[in-house]
Design a protein around this motif. Structure first.
Motif, mmCIF file in Angstrom:
data_model
loop_
_atom_site.group_PDB
_atom_site.id
_atom_site.type_symbol
_atom_site.label_atom_id
_atom_site.label_comp_id
_atom_site.label_asym_id
_atom_site.label_seq_id
_atom_site.Cartn_x
_atom_site.Cartn_y
_atom_site.Cartn_z
ATOM 1 N N ASP A 1 -7.265 -1.323 -0.587
ATOM 2 C CA ASP A 1 -7.078 -2.349 -1.606
ATOM 3 C C ASP A 1 -5.799 -2.042 -2.378
ATOM 4 O O ASP A 1 -5.750 -1.090 -3.154
ATOM 5 C CB ASP A 1 -8.283 -2.371 -2.548
ATOM 6 N N GLY B 1 -1.116 -7.583 -0.238
ATOM 7 C CA GLY B 1 -2.436 -7.932 0.297
ATOM 8 C C GLY B 1 -2.486 -7.761 1.810
ATOM 9 O O GLY B 1 -3.476 -7.277 2.359
ATOM 10 N N THR C 1 -4.258 -4.423 -4.223
ATOM 11 C CA THR C 1 -4.014 -5.546 -5.115
ATOM 12 C C THR C 1 -4.438 -5.284 -6.549
ATOM 13 O O THR C 1 -4.035 -5.996 -7.439
ATOM 14 C CB THR C 1 -4.783 -6.780 -4.627
ATOM 15 N N GLU C 2 -5.241 -4.285 -6.757
ATOM 16 C CA GLU C 2 -5.771 -4.096 -8.101
ATOM 17 C C GLU C 2 -5.569 -2.666 -8.566
ATOM 18 O O GLU C 2 -5.413 -1.750 -7.767
ATOM 19 C CB GLU C 2 -7.281 -4.373 -8.123
ATOM 20 N N ALA D 1 2.683 -10.169 -3.864
ATOM 21 C CA ALA D 1 1.223 -10.061 -3.766
ATOM 22 C C ALA D 1 0.752 -10.311 -2.337
ATOM 23 O O ALA D 1 -0.185 -9.649 -1.864
ATOM 24 C CB ALA D 1 0.567 -11.061 -4.726
#
Lengths: 220, 111
Positions: free
Chosen positions: A61, A52, A63-64, A48
Protein backbone atom coordinates in the motif's frame (compact mmCIF):
# COMPACT_ATOMS: atom_id res chain seq x y z
CA UNK A 1 -9.49 12.14 -26.65
CA UNK A 2 -8.43 14.98 -24.38
CA UNK A 3 -4.80 15.44 -23.44
CA UNK A 4 -5.53 14.79 -19.78
CA UNK A 5 -7.30 11.52 -20.55
CA UNK A 6 -4.34 10.38 -22.64
CA UNK A 7 -1.95 11.20 -19.80
CA UNK A 8 -4.11 9.39 -17.24
CA UNK A 9 -4.45 6.39 -19.52
CA UNK A 10 -0.68 6.31 -19.90
CA UNK A 11 -0.20 6.54 -16.11
CA UNK A 12 -2.64 3.66 -15.67
CA UNK A 13 -0.03 1.42 -17.30
CA UNK A 14 1.69 1.45 -13.91
CA UNK A 15 -1.06 -0.99 -12.89
CA UNK A 16 -0.94 -4.65 -13.87
CA UNK A 17 -2.96 -5.61 -16.95
CA UNK A 18 -5.53 -7.62 -14.98
CA UNK A 19 -6.31 -4.53 -12.88
CA UNK A 20 -6.57 -2.25 -15.91
CA UNK A 21 -9.00 -4.58 -17.67
CA UNK A 22 -11.40 -4.40 -14.73
CA UNK A 23 -10.90 -0.84 -13.51
CA UNK A 24 -9.55 1.32 -16.32
CA UNK A 25 -12.87 2.61 -17.62
CA UNK A 26 -14.17 3.29 -14.14
CA UNK A 27 -11.05 5.16 -13.01
CA UNK A 28 -10.93 7.22 -16.22
CA UNK A 29 -14.60 8.11 -15.76
CA UNK A 30 -13.93 9.29 -12.20
CA UNK A 31 -10.88 11.24 -13.35
CA UNK A 32 -12.92 12.87 -16.10
CA UNK A 33 -15.39 14.10 -13.46
CA UNK A 34 -12.57 15.29 -11.21
CA UNK A 35 -10.89 17.00 -14.16
CA UNK A 36 -13.91 19.05 -15.26
CA UNK A 37 -12.99 21.49 -18.03
CA UNK A 38 -9.32 21.58 -17.17
CA UNK A 39 -7.17 20.73 -20.19
CA UNK A 40 -3.90 19.67 -18.59
CA UNK A 41 -3.71 16.65 -16.32
CA UNK A 42 -3.24 17.17 -12.59
CA UNK A 43 0.24 16.21 -11.39
CA UNK A 44 -1.12 14.96 -8.08
CA UNK A 45 -3.53 12.59 -9.81
CA UNK A 46 -0.76 11.28 -12.08
CA UNK A 47 1.52 10.66 -9.08
CA UNK A 48 -1.28 8.93 -7.19
CA UNK A 49 -1.95 6.66 -10.17
CA UNK A 50 1.72 5.70 -10.49
CA UNK A 51 2.00 5.09 -6.74
CA UNK A 52 -1.19 3.08 -6.74
CA UNK A 53 0.01 1.06 -9.74
CA UNK A 54 3.39 0.29 -8.20
CA UNK A 55 1.68 -0.72 -4.98
CA UNK A 56 -0.78 -2.92 -6.85
CA UNK A 57 2.00 -4.64 -8.74
CA UNK A 58 3.97 -5.36 -5.58
CA UNK A 59 1.02 -5.77 -3.21
CA UNK A 60 2.21 -2.86 -1.09
CA UNK A 61 0.00 0.00 0.00
CA UNK A 62 1.77 3.13 -1.24
CA UNK A 63 -1.19 5.41 -1.08
CA UNK A 64 -1.63 6.14 2.58
CA UNK A 65 0.26 7.03 5.68
CA UNK A 66 3.71 8.41 6.29
CA UNK A 67 6.87 6.88 4.97
CA UNK A 68 5.29 5.72 1.74
CA UNK A 69 8.58 6.43 -0.04
CA UNK A 70 10.19 3.64 2.00
CA UNK A 71 7.52 1.25 0.85
CA UNK A 72 7.94 2.58 -2.71
CA UNK A 73 11.67 1.89 -2.46
CA UNK A 74 10.88 -1.57 -1.25
CA UNK A 75 8.50 -2.11 -4.13
CA UNK A 76 11.36 -1.31 -6.49
CA UNK A 77 13.34 -4.24 -5.11
CA UNK A 78 12.13 -6.62 -7.78
CA UNK A 79 12.84 -4.42 -10.83
CA UNK A 80 16.14 -3.45 -9.22
CA UNK A 81 16.93 -7.12 -8.84
CA UNK A 82 16.25 -7.69 -12.53
CA UNK A 83 18.60 -4.84 -13.48
CA UNK A 84 21.26 -6.20 -11.17
CA UNK A 85 20.87 -9.68 -12.57
CA UNK A 86 21.48 -8.31 -16.06
CA UNK A 87 24.52 -6.30 -14.90
CA UNK A 88 25.83 -9.24 -12.91
CA UNK A 89 25.54 -11.62 -15.85
CA UNK A 90 27.29 -9.08 -18.08
CA UNK A 91 30.09 -8.82 -15.51
CA UNK A 92 30.34 -12.59 -15.42
CA UNK A 93 30.64 -12.72 -19.19
CA UNK A 94 33.36 -10.06 -19.16
CA UNK A 95 35.27 -11.89 -16.43
CA UNK A 96 35.21 -15.21 -18.30
CA UNK A 97 36.07 -13.66 -21.64
CA UNK A 98 39.41 -12.29 -20.41
CA UNK A 99 42.38 -13.95 -22.15
CA UNK A 100 43.74 -15.47 -18.95
CA UNK A 101 40.41 -16.83 -17.78
CA UNK A 102 38.30 -15.61 -14.91
CA UNK A 103 40.83 -13.27 -13.41
CA UNK A 104 38.19 -10.98 -12.00
CA UNK A 105 35.45 -13.44 -11.42
CA UNK A 106 34.60 -12.63 -7.84
CA UNK A 107 32.63 -9.38 -8.39
CA UNK A 108 30.36 -11.08 -10.89
CA UNK A 109 29.75 -14.06 -8.65
CA UNK A 110 29.31 -11.84 -5.62
CA UNK A 111 26.80 -9.78 -7.59
CA UNK A 112 24.83 -12.86 -8.54
CA UNK A 113 24.86 -14.06 -4.95
CA UNK A 114 23.53 -10.73 -3.77
CA UNK A 115 20.93 -10.73 -6.55
CA UNK A 116 19.66 -14.03 -5.23
CA UNK A 117 19.63 -12.61 -1.73
CA UNK A 118 17.61 -9.63 -2.91
CA UNK A 119 15.16 -11.88 -4.69
CA UNK A 120 14.63 -13.85 -1.53
CA UNK A 121 14.42 -10.76 0.62
CA UNK A 122 12.06 -8.97 -1.76
CA UNK A 123 9.19 -10.00 0.46
CA UNK A 124 10.80 -8.00 3.24
CA UNK A 125 10.45 -4.82 1.25
CA UNK A 126 12.84 -2.47 3.02
CA UNK A 127 15.53 -5.13 3.45
CA UNK A 128 15.14 -6.08 -0.20
CA UNK A 129 15.51 -2.49 -1.29
CA UNK A 130 18.59 -1.98 0.88
CA UNK A 131 20.20 -5.13 -0.49
CA UNK A 132 19.33 -4.13 -4.02
CA UNK A 133 20.90 -0.72 -3.58
CA UNK A 134 23.98 -2.29 -2.00
CA UNK A 135 24.29 -4.63 -4.97
CA UNK A 136 23.89 -1.78 -7.37
CA UNK A 137 26.58 0.22 -5.56
CA UNK A 138 28.92 -2.77 -5.65
CA UNK A 139 28.44 -3.28 -9.38
CA UNK A 140 29.04 0.42 -9.96
CA UNK A 141 32.22 0.27 -7.88
CA UNK A 142 33.38 -2.77 -9.81
CA UNK A 143 32.73 -0.99 -13.10
CA UNK A 144 34.80 1.93 -11.83
CA UNK A 145 37.68 -0.37 -10.88
CA UNK A 146 37.53 -2.08 -14.25
CA UNK A 147 37.64 1.32 -15.94
CA UNK A 148 40.68 2.40 -13.97
CA UNK A 149 42.46 -0.94 -14.37
CA UNK A 150 41.43 -2.32 -17.74
CA UNK A 151 42.44 -5.91 -18.44
CA UNK A 152 45.14 -4.95 -21.00
CA UNK A 153 47.05 -3.10 -18.24
CA UNK A 154 47.39 -6.24 -16.17
CA UNK A 155 51.03 -7.18 -15.53
CA UNK A 156 50.74 -10.58 -17.19
CA UNK A 157 49.74 -9.00 -20.48
CA UNK A 158 52.44 -6.77 -21.91
CA UNK A 159 52.20 -4.78 -25.06
CA UNK A 160 55.46 -4.37 -26.92
CA UNK A 161 56.34 -0.74 -26.79
CA UNK A 162 58.02 -0.59 -30.17
CA UNK A 163 55.79 -3.00 -31.99
CA UNK A 164 54.35 -2.89 -34.53
CA UNK A 165 56.67 -0.65 -36.54
CA UNK A 166 55.10 2.51 -37.72
CA UNK A 167 52.83 2.04 -40.69
CA UNK A 168 52.82 -1.76 -40.53
CA UNK A 169 49.55 -3.68 -40.44
CA UNK A 170 49.95 -6.36 -37.80
CA UNK A 171 47.21 -8.42 -36.20
CA UNK A 172 46.49 -7.45 -32.62
CA UNK A 173 47.33 -10.94 -31.42
CA UNK A 174 50.98 -10.34 -32.40
CA UNK A 175 51.22 -7.36 -30.13
CA UNK A 176 50.60 -9.33 -26.98
CA UNK A 177 53.18 -11.57 -25.39
CA UNK A 178 52.11 -14.56 -23.41
CA UNK A 179 54.25 -15.34 -20.36
CA UNK A 180 56.43 -18.35 -20.95
CA UNK A 181 56.24 -21.32 -18.68
CA UNK A 182 59.22 -21.80 -16.39
CA UNK A 183 61.62 -24.45 -17.65
CA UNK A 184 63.29 -26.61 -15.05
CA UNK A 185 67.06 -26.61 -15.30
CA UNK A 186 69.16 -29.76 -14.98
CA UNK A 187 70.41 -30.35 -11.47
CA UNK A 188 73.86 -28.92 -11.13
CA UNK A 189 76.06 -26.74 -9.02
CA UNK A 190 74.92 -23.60 -10.72
CA UNK A 191 71.24 -24.44 -10.54
CA UNK A 192 71.47 -24.97 -6.76
CA UNK A 193 72.65 -21.43 -6.27
CA UNK A 194 70.01 -18.86 -5.53
CA UNK A 195 68.69 -17.49 -8.75
CA UNK A 196 69.40 -13.86 -9.29
CA UNK A 197 66.95 -11.57 -10.80
CA UNK A 198 67.76 -10.96 -14.40
CA UNK A 199 66.43 -8.14 -16.47
CA UNK A 200 63.81 -9.34 -18.88
CA UNK A 201 65.29 -9.65 -22.30
CA UNK A 202 62.95 -9.56 -25.15
CA UNK A 203 63.98 -11.25 -28.33
CA UNK A 204 62.20 -9.98 -31.36
CA UNK A 205 60.67 -12.62 -33.51
CA UNK A 206 62.38 -13.50 -36.76
CA UNK A 207 59.64 -11.92 -38.77
CA UNK A 208 59.94 -8.73 -36.78
CA UNK A 209 63.72 -8.60 -37.08
CA UNK A 210 63.51 -9.04 -40.81
CA UNK A 211 60.80 -6.49 -41.16
CA UNK A 212 62.75 -4.00 -39.07
CA UNK A 213 65.81 -4.65 -41.16
CA UNK A 214 63.81 -4.13 -44.27
CA UNK A 215 62.49 -0.93 -42.82
CA UNK A 216 66.05 0.23 -42.13
CA UNK A 217 67.19 -0.70 -45.66
CA UNK A 218 69.91 -3.14 -44.55
CA UNK A 219 68.51 -6.18 -46.31
CA UNK A 220 67.04 -6.38 -49.70
CA UNK B 1 -5.86 -9.79 19.07
CA UNK B 2 -5.64 -6.02 18.84
CA UNK B 3 -7.39 -4.30 15.99
CA UNK B 4 -5.26 -2.28 13.63
CA UNK B 5 -6.11 1.40 13.63
CA UNK B 6 -7.68 2.62 10.42
CA UNK B 7 -5.76 5.18 8.47
CA UNK B 8 -7.38 8.53 7.96
CA UNK B 9 -8.39 8.13 4.28
CA UNK B 10 -9.79 4.64 4.96
CA UNK B 11 -11.78 5.93 7.91
CA UNK B 12 -13.33 8.70 5.85
CA UNK B 13 -14.06 6.42 2.89
CA UNK B 14 -15.97 4.07 5.18
CA UNK B 15 -17.69 7.04 6.82
CA UNK B 16 -18.71 8.37 3.40
CA UNK B 17 -20.55 5.12 2.67
CA UNK B 18 -22.61 5.27 5.89
CA UNK B 19 -25.46 7.05 4.13
CA UNK B 20 -25.62 4.54 1.30
CA UNK B 21 -23.73 3.33 -1.76
CA UNK B 22 -21.69 5.89 -3.71
CA UNK B 23 -19.60 5.81 -6.88
CA UNK B 24 -15.95 6.90 -7.05
CA UNK B 25 -16.46 10.60 -7.67
CA UNK B 26 -19.30 10.64 -5.13
CA UNK B 27 -16.99 9.21 -2.49
CA UNK B 28 -14.31 11.82 -3.26
CA UNK B 29 -16.81 14.68 -2.86
CA UNK B 30 -18.40 13.19 0.25
CA UNK B 31 -15.02 12.70 1.95
CA UNK B 32 -14.16 16.31 1.16
CA UNK B 33 -17.35 17.48 2.85
CA UNK B 34 -16.98 15.18 5.88
CA UNK B 35 -13.41 16.31 6.50
CA UNK B 36 -14.30 20.01 6.08
CA UNK B 37 -12.15 20.18 2.97
CA UNK B 38 -9.04 18.91 4.75
CA UNK B 39 -8.88 15.61 2.92
CA UNK B 40 -9.06 15.46 -0.84
CA UNK B 41 -8.69 11.95 -2.18
CA UNK B 42 -6.89 11.29 -5.43
CA UNK B 43 -8.39 8.74 -7.77
CA UNK B 44 -5.30 6.54 -7.47
CA UNK B 45 -5.53 6.65 -3.69
CA UNK B 46 -9.27 6.01 -3.69
CA UNK B 47 -9.22 2.97 -5.96
CA UNK B 48 -6.21 1.43 -4.21
CA UNK B 49 -8.07 1.80 -0.91
CA UNK B 50 -11.34 0.51 -2.39
CA UNK B 51 -9.56 -2.48 -3.86
CA UNK B 52 -8.09 -3.29 -0.46
CA UNK B 53 -11.38 -2.74 1.38
CA UNK B 54 -13.25 -4.97 -1.07
CA UNK B 55 -10.61 -7.65 -0.53
CA UNK B 56 -11.08 -7.37 3.24
CA UNK B 57 -14.84 -7.66 2.90
CA UNK B 58 -15.50 -4.21 4.38
CA UNK B 59 -16.89 -2.72 1.17
CA UNK B 60 -18.76 -4.36 -1.68
CA UNK B 61 -19.46 -3.18 -5.24
CA UNK B 62 -23.23 -3.11 -5.57
CA UNK B 63 -24.23 -1.95 -9.03
CA UNK B 64 -23.02 -0.25 -12.18
CA UNK B 65 -24.51 2.38 -14.43
CA UNK B 66 -23.33 4.34 -17.45
CA UNK B 67 -24.00 8.07 -17.37
CA UNK B 68 -22.99 10.14 -20.42
CA UNK B 69 -20.70 7.37 -21.54
CA UNK B 70 -19.02 7.23 -18.15
CA UNK B 71 -19.02 4.06 -16.10
CA UNK B 72 -20.11 4.48 -12.50
CA UNK B 73 -19.68 1.61 -10.08
CA UNK B 74 -21.38 2.01 -6.72
CA UNK B 75 -19.79 0.74 -3.53
CA UNK B 76 -21.60 -0.02 -0.30
CA UNK B 77 -20.59 -0.73 3.28
CA UNK B 78 -20.82 -4.35 4.44
CA UNK B 79 -21.93 -5.22 8.02
CA UNK B 80 -18.28 -5.96 8.85
CA UNK B 81 -17.28 -2.57 7.49
CA UNK B 82 -19.95 -0.87 9.57
CA UNK B 83 -18.83 -2.64 12.74
CA UNK B 84 -15.20 -1.78 12.14
CA UNK B 85 -16.07 1.86 11.55
CA UNK B 86 -18.16 2.00 14.74
CA UNK B 87 -15.36 0.41 16.77
CA UNK B 88 -12.86 2.88 15.35
CA UNK B 89 -15.15 5.80 16.15
CA UNK B 90 -15.57 4.55 19.73
CA UNK B 91 -11.78 4.31 20.10
CA UNK B 92 -11.37 7.82 18.78
CA UNK B 93 -14.03 9.08 21.20
CA UNK B 94 -12.29 7.41 24.17
CA UNK B 95 -8.96 8.86 23.08
CA UNK B 96 -10.51 12.30 22.69
CA UNK B 97 -12.29 12.09 26.04
CA UNK B 98 -9.04 11.15 27.73
CA UNK B 99 -7.46 14.40 26.64
CA UNK B 100 -10.52 16.62 26.85
CA UNK B 101 -11.35 15.49 30.39
CA UNK B 102 -7.97 16.80 31.54
CA UNK B 103 -7.72 19.95 29.46
CA UNK B 104 -11.29 21.02 30.24
CA UNK B 105 -11.29 20.17 33.95
CA UNK B 106 -11.72 23.11 36.39
CA UNK B 107 -8.25 22.61 37.86
CA UNK B 108 -6.66 22.91 34.44
CA UNK B 109 -8.73 25.90 33.51
CA UNK B 110 -7.80 27.83 36.67
CA UNK B 111 -4.09 26.97 36.33
Amino acid sequence: MKLSQRAYRLALHAYPARFRIVREREILSTLAEVQGDRLLPRAGELCALVRGGLGERNRVDLTEGGGWWWRALGSLAIPLTCVNAAVGLAGLWVAWSLPNGPGRWWPAFATLALVLAVTVAARLRVVGAALGLATFAMVAADALIMTQNPPVAAPHLRILEHYPPSGAQVPLSHAVTIPRARVSRPVGVRSLQPERARPLRRRPRPGLRRRDSVAQGRIG
Amino acid sequence: MTRQTLRRPTYFILAALLDGPLHGYGIIKRVEVLSDGELRLRAGTLYAALDRLVGQGLVVPEREEVVSGRLRRYYGLTPDGGELLAAEAADLRRAADLVLSVTQSPATRTA
